[in-house]
Write a protein that holds these residues in place. Structure first.
Motif, mmCIF file in Angstrom:
data_model
loop_
_atom_site.group_PDB
_atom_site.id
_atom_site.type_symbol
_atom_site.label_atom_id
_atom_site.label_comp_id
_atom_site.label_asym_id
_atom_site.label_seq_id
_atom_site.Cartn_x
_atom_site.Cartn_y
_atom_site.Cartn_z
ATOM 1 N N ASN A 234 0.856 -1.182 0.000
ATOM 2 C CA ASN A 234 0.000 0.000 0.000
ATOM 3 C C ASN A 234 0.894 1.234 0.000
ATOM 4 O OD1 ASN A 234 -2.161 -1.782 0.376
ATOM 5 N ND2 ASN A 234 -2.058 -1.585 2.604
ATOM 6 N N ILE A 235 0.491 2.253 -0.739
ATOM 7 C CA ILE A 235 1.263 3.491 -0.775
ATOM 8 C C ILE A 235 0.309 4.683 -0.811
ATOM 9 C CG2 ILE A 235 3.258 2.455 -1.944
ATOM 10 C CD1 ILE A 235 2.289 3.722 -4.535
ATOM 11 N N ILE A 236 0.860 5.871 -0.559
ATOM 12 C CA ILE A 236 0.082 7.100 -0.707
ATOM 13 C C ILE A 236 -0.160 7.343 -2.198
ATOM 14 C CG2 ILE A 236 0.067 9.594 -0.351
ATOM 15 C CD1 ILE A 236 -0.238 7.977 2.228
ATOM 16 N N ASP A 237 -1.387 7.687 -2.537
ATOM 17 C CA ASP A 237 -1.731 8.000 -3.920
ATOM 18 C C ASP A 237 -1.186 9.392 -4.257
ATOM 19 O OD1 ASP A 237 -2.866 8.636 -6.354
ATOM 20 O OD2 ASP A 237 -4.879 7.946 -5.843
ATOM 21 N N SER A 238 -0.021 9.395 -4.907
ATOM 22 C CA SER A 238 0.663 10.660 -5.211
ATOM 23 C C SER A 238 -0.139 11.518 -6.186
ATOM 24 C CB SER A 238 2.053 10.369 -5.786
ATOM 25 O OG SER A 238 1.966 9.524 -6.922
ATOM 26 N N PHE A 239 -0.880 10.883 -7.093
ATOM 27 C CA PHE A 239 -1.691 11.633 -8.054
ATOM 28 C C PHE A 239 -2.825 12.373 -7.349
ATOM 29 C CE2 PHE A 239 0.187 8.183 -10.538
ATOM 30 C CZ PHE A 239 0.725 8.886 -11.602
ATOM 31 N N HIS A 240 -3.445 11.722 -6.365
ATOM 32 C CA HIS A 240 -4.542 12.343 -5.618
ATOM 33 C C HIS A 240 -4.004 13.478 -4.753
ATOM 34 C CE1 HIS A 240 -8.821 11.799 -4.658
ATOM 35 N NE2 HIS A 240 -8.526 12.258 -3.450
ATOM 36 N N LEU A 241 -2.844 13.257 -4.152
ATOM 37 C CA LEU A 241 -2.229 14.290 -3.313
ATOM 38 C C LEU A 241 -1.910 15.527 -4.137
ATOM 39 C CD1 LEU A 241 -1.142 14.931 -0.465
ATOM 40 C CD2 LEU A 241 1.056 13.976 -1.193
ATOM 41 N N GLU A 242 -1.386 15.333 -5.349
ATOM 42 C CA GLU A 242 -1.038 16.456 -6.210
ATOM 43 C C GLU A 242 -2.282 17.185 -6.715
ATOM 44 O OE1 GLU A 242 1.317 17.318 -10.437
ATOM 45 O OE2 GLU A 242 1.415 15.340 -9.492
ATOM 46 N N ALA A 243 -3.310 16.415 -7.070
ATOM 47 C CA ALA A 243 -4.512 17.030 -7.652
ATOM 48 C C ALA A 243 -5.379 17.740 -6.619
ATOM 49 C CB ALA A 243 -5.332 15.960 -8.376
ATOM 50 N N TYR A 244 -5.454 17.175 -5.411
ATOM 51 C CA TYR A 244 -6.420 17.683 -4.421
ATOM 52 C C TYR A 244 -5.790 18.085 -3.086
ATOM 53 C CZ TYR A 244 -9.438 15.165 -7.698
ATOM 54 O OH TYR A 244 -10.063 14.695 -8.829
ATOM 55 N N ASN A 245 -4.474 17.873 -2.961
ATOM 56 C CA ASN A 245 -3.790 18.129 -1.693
ATOM 57 C C ASN A 245 -4.438 17.356 -0.539
ATOM 58 O OD1 ASN A 245 -1.720 19.273 -0.149
ATOM 59 N ND2 ASN A 245 -3.018 20.973 0.514
ATOM 60 N N LYS A 246 -4.821 16.112 -0.857
ATOM 61 C CA LYS A 246 -5.469 15.258 0.135
ATOM 62 C C LYS A 246 -4.804 13.878 0.122
ATOM 63 C CE LYS A 246 -10.053 13.569 1.563
ATOM 64 N NZ LYS A 246 -11.502 13.555 1.242
ATOM 65 N N THR A 247 -4.492 13.372 1.311
ATOM 66 C CA THR A 247 -3.789 12.095 1.430
ATOM 67 C C THR A 247 -4.776 10.938 1.403
ATOM 68 O OG1 THR A 247 -2.009 13.086 2.730
ATOM 69 C CG2 THR A 247 -2.242 10.698 2.848
ATOM 70 N N THR A 248 -4.581 10.029 0.464
ATOM 71 C CA THR A 248 -5.379 8.809 0.383
ATOM 72 C C THR A 248 -4.442 7.631 0.143
ATOM 73 O OG1 THR A 248 -5.738 9.111 -1.987
ATOM 74 C CG2 THR A 248 -7.442 9.968 -0.515
ATOM 75 N N VAL A 249 -4.964 6.431 0.373
ATOM 76 C CA VAL A 249 -4.151 5.220 0.256
ATOM 77 C C VAL A 249 -4.611 4.403 -0.936
ATOM 78 C CG1 VAL A 249 -3.487 3.060 1.401
ATOM 79 C CG2 VAL A 249 -3.724 5.158 2.739
#
Length: 493
Positions: A234-249
Motif C-alpha cells: 500500500n502506498i500514498i496516492d501521489s496523483f490524488h495528493l497532487e490534484a487535491y492536496n489530500k492524502t489517500t491510500v
C-alpha cells in the motif's frame, strides 16, 4: 464477538454511490470488480460485522440495473490454473460464477476469453460454453500493450475484440482470479460503446486498501499481509495528493498503472474523468466502520494468522521463506508479534504440562479454553467440545458423549477403514454429538452453542489434520498452528 462494522449501512452507502457514478457517465458504467465478490472472509475477519457476501447483497439491492461479464485469460485455461481456496480450475470457477449469478436473478451477458491466441484448451472451453447456451466472446493480445496507446485504442487494437452487447446501466466485470483481464475488458467495451455512440464510463471497485484510512492503519496493513506472496504494498496516492492536496491510500500497482489507464481513457473519451487512482474507485467500506478499535484488534489478529499460515506452509513444503520474512516486517509495522493471541501461550503452556498436542480458543467473553489429545478425542475435537460446553454453560468435566457412542466409530475407522488413529476427528465428534442430542438434552444444549464459536480464534501446538482444519473453518473458527508436526516423519497428511 465485538462488532466494528455496520453491514446494513455499508450496503446502502455503496449502492447509492455506484448509482451516483452511473449517472456521472450518462447512464452506463463498466465496473471492474476486484477481490472476491462472494465469500470475502478476509473482509469479514478484519471488519467484524462485515458479512462475507456483503458485496453480492449490495448488488442484489440493484439487481434490475445489473448485467455481468466474466473474464478469463486463455493462458490460464491452457495451464489449468486453479483457485487455491476452492481447489477448482479457473474455467470451472467461471461456470460456478454463472450459476451463482443466474441463480440469484442476475443477467450474465457473456464470458470473455481474454488473450486468446488459438490456445486449444480455450477453444474447447469456448465450445463448451456455447453448448451450454452461455455467450462466449474472444479478446486478442495487442502488440505493445499497455504502452502503445494509439494502436490499442484503434480498430487494430480494441477494435478487433468481439463486443459484448449489454442493455443495463451497470455492467459488472468480474473474474475467477487476478490476471484475467478485467481492466482490458472494461476499456475494450468502453471503446466499442463510444464507437456505437453510447455514453459510458469506467470505475473500479476494490475493498482494500481502504482509501480513507491511514496508510499505517491495521486494516490496511492486514491487506499487505494478505498479499505478501505478491510482494506488493500500500502506498500514498501521489496523483490524488497532487490534484487535491489530500492524502489517500492505494495499491502500488494501481498507482504505477494509472498514467497508462488515464492515457487510454483520454484516447477513448477525449478527456479523462479521473485525476487519480482513488478517483476511479467507488469503495465506501471505510464509512461503515463503527468501532475503530474493534477493527484494529481484528486486523492485528489477521496479520498474525497470515504469518502462521506462511510458516506452516514452509514447514510443509520447504519453500516460502521470503513470504515469512515479509510478514515479520509487516507484524513489526503493526506493532505486534506472533504472541498477540492469548490462545498461543495457553496452548503451548498446557502442551508442556501434558506432553501431547493441545488446542486453545479465545471465547466470546474473552476467556481462553483449552483441549488436549486423549485416548478418545484428538486435540481439535477435545477443544471444540470444551468450547461448546463453555458457551452453553455446561461443566467442562461432564461427559456429554458416552464411550458407547464413540467406540463404534473408532472401531469402524481402525477395523474397516484402515486408519491407525482411533481418536475422533472434529467431523466424527460432531456427528456423535448430533446423534447423542436426539436422546440427551445436555448434548442438544451443547450442540446449540456452535453458532457462538463463529469468529473465535483457535491455536494448536501442532499442525492439525486437514480434516480438522476444514471443519473448523466451515464453522467460522479462525485457525493457527505452531509449525511442527505431531510425529516425526517425512510424509504427513
Amino acid at each position: 464477538m465485538r462488532q466494528g462494522f455496520d453491514n446494513a449501512k455499508y450496503i446502502e452507502l455503496q449502492a447509492a454511490h455506484i448509482k451516483e457514478r452511473i449517472s456521472q457517465f450518462g447512464g452506463k458504467l463498466y465496473l471492474e470488480f476486484g477481490g472476491k465478490l462472494f465469500d470475502d472472509y478476509h473482509a469479514s475477519r478484519v471488519l467484524p460485522g462485515f458479512e462475507p457476501d456483503s458485496k453480492f447483497r449490495m448488488l442484489k439491492s440493484i439487481a434490475d440495473d445489473v448485467e455481468v461479464i466474466i473474464a478469463i485469460n486463455a493462458n490460464h485455461i491452457e495451464k489449468n490454473k486453479a483457485r487455491g481456496d476452492l481447489g477448482i480450475t479457473y474455467d470451472e470457477d467461471v461456470l460456478r460464477l454463472v450459476d451463482l449469478f443466474r441463480g440469484n436473478g442476475f443477467a450474465v451477458a457473456a464470458v470473455v476469453i481474454t488473450q486468446y491466441a488459438g490456445q486449444p484448451a480455450a477453444d474447447v472451453f469456448r465450445n463448451r460454453l456455447n453448448a451450454l447456451g452461455i455467450p462466449a466472446k474472444l479478446h486478442y493480445p495487442i502488440e505493445g500493450y499497455p504502452h502503445d496507446v494509439d494502436l490499442i485504442v484503434s480498430d487494430d487494437g480494441y477494435g478487433k475484440n468481439e463486443f459484448v452487447e449489454t442493455t443495463r446501466p451497470l455492467v459488472v466485470v468480474t473474474a475467477p482470479g487476478p490476471g484475467s483481464g478485467k481492466l482490458a475488458t472494461c476499456l475494450s467495451q468502453l471503446y466499442h460503446e463510444h464507437k456505437h455512440g453510447t455514453a459510458a464510463g469506467y470505475a473500479k471497485f476494490e475493498t482494500f486498501p481502504v482509501w480513507n484510512l491511514p496508510l499505517t492503519h491495521p486494516v490496511n496493513i492486514a491487506y499487505e499481509a494478505a498479499t505478501a506472496d505478491l510482494d506488493d504494498a500500500n502506498i500514498i496516492d501521489s496523483f490524488h495528493l497532487e490534484a487535491y492536496n489530500k492524502t489517500t491510500v492505494n495499491y502500488n500497482r494501481d498507482v504505477e498503472a494509472f498514467p497508462v489507464v488515464r492515457a487510454l481513457m483520454e484516447k477513448i473519451l477525449g478527456k479523462s474523468p479521473y485525476q487519480s487512482p482513488t478517483d476511479m474507485g467507488v469503495n465506501m467500506v471505510g464509512f461503515a466502520i463503527t468501532d475503530d478499535d474493534a477493527c484494529r484488534d481484528a486486523s492485528k489478529m489477521e496479520i498474525v494468522r497470515r504469518y502462521f499460515t506462511a510458516v506452516e506452509n514452509v514447514r510443509r513444503t520447504g519453500v516460502g521463506d521470503e513470504q515469512v520474512d515479509r510478514l515479520k516486517i509487516i507484524m513489526k509495522k503493526a506493532g505486534i508479534d506472533k504472541n498477540y493471541s492469548p490462545a498461543r501461550s495457553a496452548a503451548l503452556t498446557r502442551e508442556q504440562l501434558t506432553g501431547g498436542p493441545v488446542g486453545a480458543m479465545v471465547m466470546p467473553d474473552g476467556s481462553v479454553v483449552t483441549g488436549k489429545t486423549s485416548t478418545r478425542l484428538g486435540a481439535a475435537s477435545s477443544l471444540i467440545m470444551n468450547a461448546l460446553k463453555h458457551v452453553s454453560g455446561v461443566d467442562l468435566e461432564l461427559e456429554v458423549i458416552s464411550d458407547e457412542a464413540i467406540e463404534p466409530i473408532s472401531k469402524l475407522k481402525t477395523h474397516f477403514l484402515g486408519s491407525k488413529n482411533p481418536r475422533l476427528h472434529t467431523d466424527e465428534t460432531l456427528m456423535a454429538l448430533s446423534i447423542t442430542s436426539a436422546t440427551s438434552e445436555t448434548a442438544a444444549r451443547v450442540l446449540s452453542g456452535l453458532e457462538q464459536l463463529r469468529g473465535c480464534d483457535a491455536f494448536f501446538s501442532v499442525i492439525i489434520s486437514p480434516t480438522d482444519e476444514t471443519v473448523l473453518r466451515k464453522l467460522g473458527i479462525n485457525v493457527c498452528c505452531e509449525p511442527k508436526f505431531e510425529r516425526r516423519g517425512f510424509f504427513h497428511r
